[in-house]
Design a protein around this motif. Structure first.
Motif, PDB file in Angstrom:
ATOM      1  N   CYS A 192      38.031  32.723  41.124  1.00 33.61           N
ATOM      2  CA  CYS A 192      39.094  31.927  41.749  1.00 33.61           C
ATOM      3  C   CYS A 192      40.149  32.810  42.401  1.00 33.61           C
ATOM      4  O   CYS A 192      40.606  32.531  43.519  1.00 33.61           O
ATOM      5  CB  CYS A 192      39.746  31.023  40.710  1.00 33.61           C
ATOM      6  SG  CYS A 192      38.653  29.772  40.010  1.00 33.61           S
ATOM      7  N   LEU A 193      40.535  33.890  41.726  1.00 34.11           N
ATOM      8  CA  LEU A 193      41.558  34.770  42.284  1.00 34.11           C
ATOM      9  C   LEU A 193      41.071  35.440  43.559  1.00 34.11           C
ATOM     10  O   LEU A 193      41.882  35.778  44.434  1.00 34.11           O
ATOM     11  CB  LEU A 193      41.963  35.831  41.259  1.00 34.11           C
ATOM     12  CG  LEU A 193      42.620  35.339  39.972  1.00 34.11           C
ATOM     13  CD1 LEU A 193      43.113  36.522  39.151  1.00 34.11           C
ATOM     14  CD2 LEU A 193      43.758  34.383  40.251  1.00 34.11           C
ATOM     15  N   ALA A 194      39.765  35.641  43.674  1.00 35.46           N
ATOM     16  CA  ALA A 194      39.219  36.276  44.881  1.00 35.46           C
ATOM     17  C   ALA A 194      39.480  35.458  46.133  1.00 35.46           C
ATOM     18  O   ALA A 194      39.334  35.968  47.248  1.00 35.46           O
ATOM     19  CB  ALA A 194      37.720  36.501  44.707  1.00 35.46           C
ATOM     20  N   LEU A 195      39.878  34.199  45.968  1.00 35.08           N
ATOM     21  CA  LEU A 195      40.105  33.312  47.117  1.00 35.08           C
ATOM     22  C   LEU A 195      41.587  33.003  47.326  1.00 35.08           C
ATOM     23  O   LEU A 195      41.925  32.110  48.107  1.00 35.08           O
ATOM     24  CB  LEU A 195      39.319  32.016  46.930  1.00 35.08           C
ATOM     25  CG  LEU A 195      37.800  32.205  46.781  1.00 35.08           C
ATOM     26  CD1 LEU A 195      37.113  30.871  46.594  1.00 35.08           C
ATOM     27  CD2 LEU A 195      37.217  32.946  47.976  1.00 35.08           C
ATOM     28  N   CYS A 196      42.475  33.740  46.639  1.00 36.50           N
ATOM     29  CA  CYS A 196      43.908  33.489  46.824  1.00 36.50           C
ATOM     30  C   CYS A 196      44.352  33.741  48.255  1.00 36.50           C
ATOM     31  O   CYS A 196      45.251  33.065  48.762  1.00 36.50           O
ATOM     32  CB  CYS A 196      44.717  34.381  45.874  1.00 36.50           C
ATOM     33  SG  CYS A 196      44.770  33.793  44.169  1.00 36.50           S
ATOM     34  N   ASP A 197      43.734  34.710  48.927  1.00 35.14           N
ATOM     35  CA  ASP A 197      44.127  34.985  50.306  1.00 35.14           C
ATOM     36  C   ASP A 197      43.679  33.872  51.240  1.00 35.14           C
ATOM     37  O   ASP A 197      44.380  33.526  52.201  1.00 35.14           O
ATOM     38  CB  ASP A 197      43.594  36.335  50.773  1.00 35.14           C
ATOM     39  CG  ASP A 197      42.106  36.535  50.513  1.00 35.14           C
ATOM     40  OD1 ASP A 197      41.489  35.674  49.850  1.00 35.14           O
ATOM     41  OD2 ASP A 197      41.564  37.566  50.971  1.00 35.14           O
ATOM     42  N   ALA A 198      42.516  33.265  50.964  1.00 33.27           N
ATOM     43  CA  ALA A 198      42.031  32.163  51.806  1.00 33.27           C
ATOM     44  C   ALA A 198      42.990  30.987  51.779  1.00 33.27           C
ATOM     45  O   ALA A 198      43.027  30.185  52.713  1.00 33.27           O
ATOM     46  CB  ALA A 198      40.640  31.722  51.338  1.00 33.27           C
ATOM     47  N   ALA A 199      43.768  30.875  50.702  1.00 38.98           N
ATOM     48  CA  ALA A 199      44.700  29.765  50.551  1.00 38.98           C
ATOM     49  C   ALA A 199      46.091  30.102  51.095  1.00 38.98           C
ATOM     50  O   ALA A 199      46.985  29.256  51.037  1.00 38.98           O
ATOM     51  CB  ALA A 199      44.822  29.381  49.073  1.00 38.98           C
ATOM     52  N   ASN A 200      46.273  31.316  51.624  1.00 36.45           N
ATOM     53  CA  ASN A 200      47.600  31.719  52.058  1.00 36.45           C
ATOM     54  C   ASN A 200      47.577  32.312  53.469  1.00 36.45           C
ATOM     55  O   ASN A 200      47.391  31.575  54.421  1.00 36.45           O
ATOM     56  CB  ASN A 200      48.196  32.692  51.031  1.00 36.45           C
ATOM     57  CG  ASN A 200      48.606  31.973  49.747  1.00 36.45           C
ATOM     58  OD1 ASN A 200      49.642  31.349  49.686  1.00 36.45           O
ATOM     59  ND2 ASN A 200      47.761  32.049  48.718  1.00 36.45           N
ATOM     60  N   ALA A 201      47.700  33.623  53.608  1.00 35.76           N
ATOM     61  CA  ALA A 201      47.844  34.222  54.940  1.00 35.76           C
ATOM     62  C   ALA A 201      46.527  34.669  55.550  1.00 35.76           C
ATOM     63  O   ALA A 201      46.512  35.314  56.592  1.00 35.76           O
ATOM     64  CB  ALA A 201      48.810  35.412  54.873  1.00 35.76           C
ATOM     65  N   GLY A 202      45.408  34.360  54.908  1.00 35.78           N
ATOM     66  CA  GLY A 202      44.122  34.762  55.439  1.00 35.78           C
ATOM     67  C   GLY A 202      43.550  35.949  54.707  1.00 35.78           C
ATOM     68  O   GLY A 202      44.195  36.574  53.864  1.00 35.78           O
ATOM     69  N   LYS A 203      42.307  36.275  55.033  1.00 39.98           N
ATOM     70  CA  LYS A 203      41.548  37.285  54.302  1.00 39.98           C
ATOM     71  C   LYS A 203      42.208  38.655  54.324  1.00 39.98           C
ATOM     72  O   LYS A 203      42.543  39.192  55.380  1.00 39.98           O
ATOM     73  CB  LYS A 203      40.134  37.392  54.878  1.00 39.98           C
ATOM     74  CG  LYS A 203      39.276  38.417  54.160  1.00 39.98           C
ATOM     75  CD  LYS A 203      37.985  38.685  54.891  1.00 39.98           C
ATOM     76  CE  LYS A 203      37.233  39.846  54.260  1.00 39.98           C
ATOM     77  NZ  LYS A 203      36.019  40.194  54.992  1.00 39.98           N
ATOM     78  N   VAL A 204      42.379  39.234  53.127  1.00 43.09           N
ATOM     79  CA  VAL A 204      42.817  40.615  52.992  1.00 43.09           C
ATOM     80  C   VAL A 204      41.660  41.522  53.397  1.00 43.09           C
ATOM     81  O   VAL A 204      40.501  41.251  53.065  1.00 43.09           O
ATOM     82  CB  VAL A 204      43.244  40.907  51.540  1.00 43.09           C
ATOM     83  CG1 VAL A 204      43.650  42.367  51.368  1.00 43.09           C
ATOM     84  CG2 VAL A 204      44.385  39.993  51.119  1.00 43.09           C
TER      85      VAL A 204
END
Length: 335
Positions: A192-204
């Motif tokens: 789940c944490l691996a997708l935190c960027d998808a839910a915010n400013a985009g892929k790190v």
């Protein structure tokens, strides 16, 4: 249940955790929660009204809406479906396994095969088709390297789950360090944490995501959440004293009281929270917009999980745990 522990449960003083940042909740928590329950029924993951009521009390849509408050509806729905699938499968395949049976390993390896090959087996196991659908939706949403971050978390969960089963059948409790290493992955938070960027400013970028400091920050996040969860789930898991699988009960097994176990675990949680804040502040200096969004997403998870556990869910209610059906044989026989 041990009568002494039962007596202690009545007088436990639970800790309160606060955060120096505010939380939020996506506005469609109830809608995605209800849709996930309908999806689980159509997938054969829930086959009775009692099971439906049990999982409805989990409020997993609220968990995802709090942990990804800035994500769009489609992503929150996908993550809610995944988390509902995960809780059902983890309960059946890992937490309630008191002895290794012929089905134990195939249940777990089928999940790994879905991740690796993107298709189900000729005779799908329980939950296999549902997970295939989740992964295909993930692949459509993410680029290949981004999906592999999620997949890596699933592979680690599957591997750690096998070790968890081994721990469940061992007579001696785990050493503290071994428990912490195992719990870090068997808790299922990493995917789940691996997708935190998808839910915010985009892929790190891969270069930023995989750097040591960012990975350590993820570990601090996981530890804070899962050890907090050890306190929330402690009362329910005390009903199953043969299975030592939380930090509180491990401390009790060393000769301490239940309250001392709770206090010890709370100190560990607060230590990890402090380490998280220190490392996050360091990383944010000069970080890209995407990494800053990812770190904000980790903060959302810390606050969101705690709020869900304290306010929304009844998954860890001792009253309901005593009344809930034992799904293990029923669900697996119905596949």
């Amino acid at each position: 249940m041990n009568e002494n522990l039962a007596a202690q449960l009545e007088h436990i003083q639970y800790p309160t955790f606060t955060f120096p940042w505010s939380g939020a909740c996506a506005p469609f928590a109830e809608a995605v929660d209800q849709e996930a329950l309908r999806w689980a029924q159509t997938q054969g993951l829930i086959i009775s009204e009692k099971q439906l009521a049990r999982h409805a009390r989990g409020k997993y849509g609220w968990l995802m809406a709090r942990c990804y408050p800035h994500a769009d509806r489609e992503l929150v729905q996908l993550l809610t479906d995944f988390v509902l699938w995960y809780f059902i499968v983890d309960d059946l395949f890992v937490d309630r396994v008191d002895a290794v049976a012929q089905e134990t390993l195939p249940n777990l390896t089928a999940i790994l095969d879905i991740i690796d090959f993107d298709h189900a087996s000729a005779t799908p196991r329980f939950g296999e088709m549902a997970f295939l659908g989740i992964c295909q939706r993930m692949r459509a949403r993410l680029d290949p390297e981004h999906f592999e971050r999620f997949a890596h978390g699933i592979r680690l969960w599957g591997s750690a789950a096998g070790l968890q089963i081994l721990c469940n059948i061992m007579k001696e409790p785990l050493a503290q360090r071994s428990y912490e290493a195992l719990r870090r992955y068997v808790g299922g938070v990493l995917p789940c944490l691996a997708l935190c960027d998808a839910a915010n400013a985009g892929k790190v970028s891969a270069a930023e995501y995989h750097q040591f400091g960012v990975q350590r920050l993820i570990h601090h996040t996981i530890n804070t959440i899962i050890w907090n969860n050890d306190i929330h789930s402690m009362a329910v898991e005390t009903l199953h004293p043969s299975q030592v699988r939380n930090m509180v009960s491990l401390h009790v097994a060393r000769g301490h009281t239940l309250q001392e176990g709770v206090d010890f675990t709370a100190r560990k949680v607060r230590e990890e929270m402090l380490l998280f804040q220190q490392r996050a502040n360091q990383l944010e200096q000069g970080a890209s917009r995407q990494l800053q969004g990812f770190i904000s997403g980790l903060r959302d998870w810390l606050h969101g999980y705690n709020e869900w556990a304290d306010v929304d869910t009844q998954r860890y209610s001792l009253h309901h745990a005593e009344q809930d059906p034992d799904d293990n044989g029923v669900l697996l026989a119905a596949r």
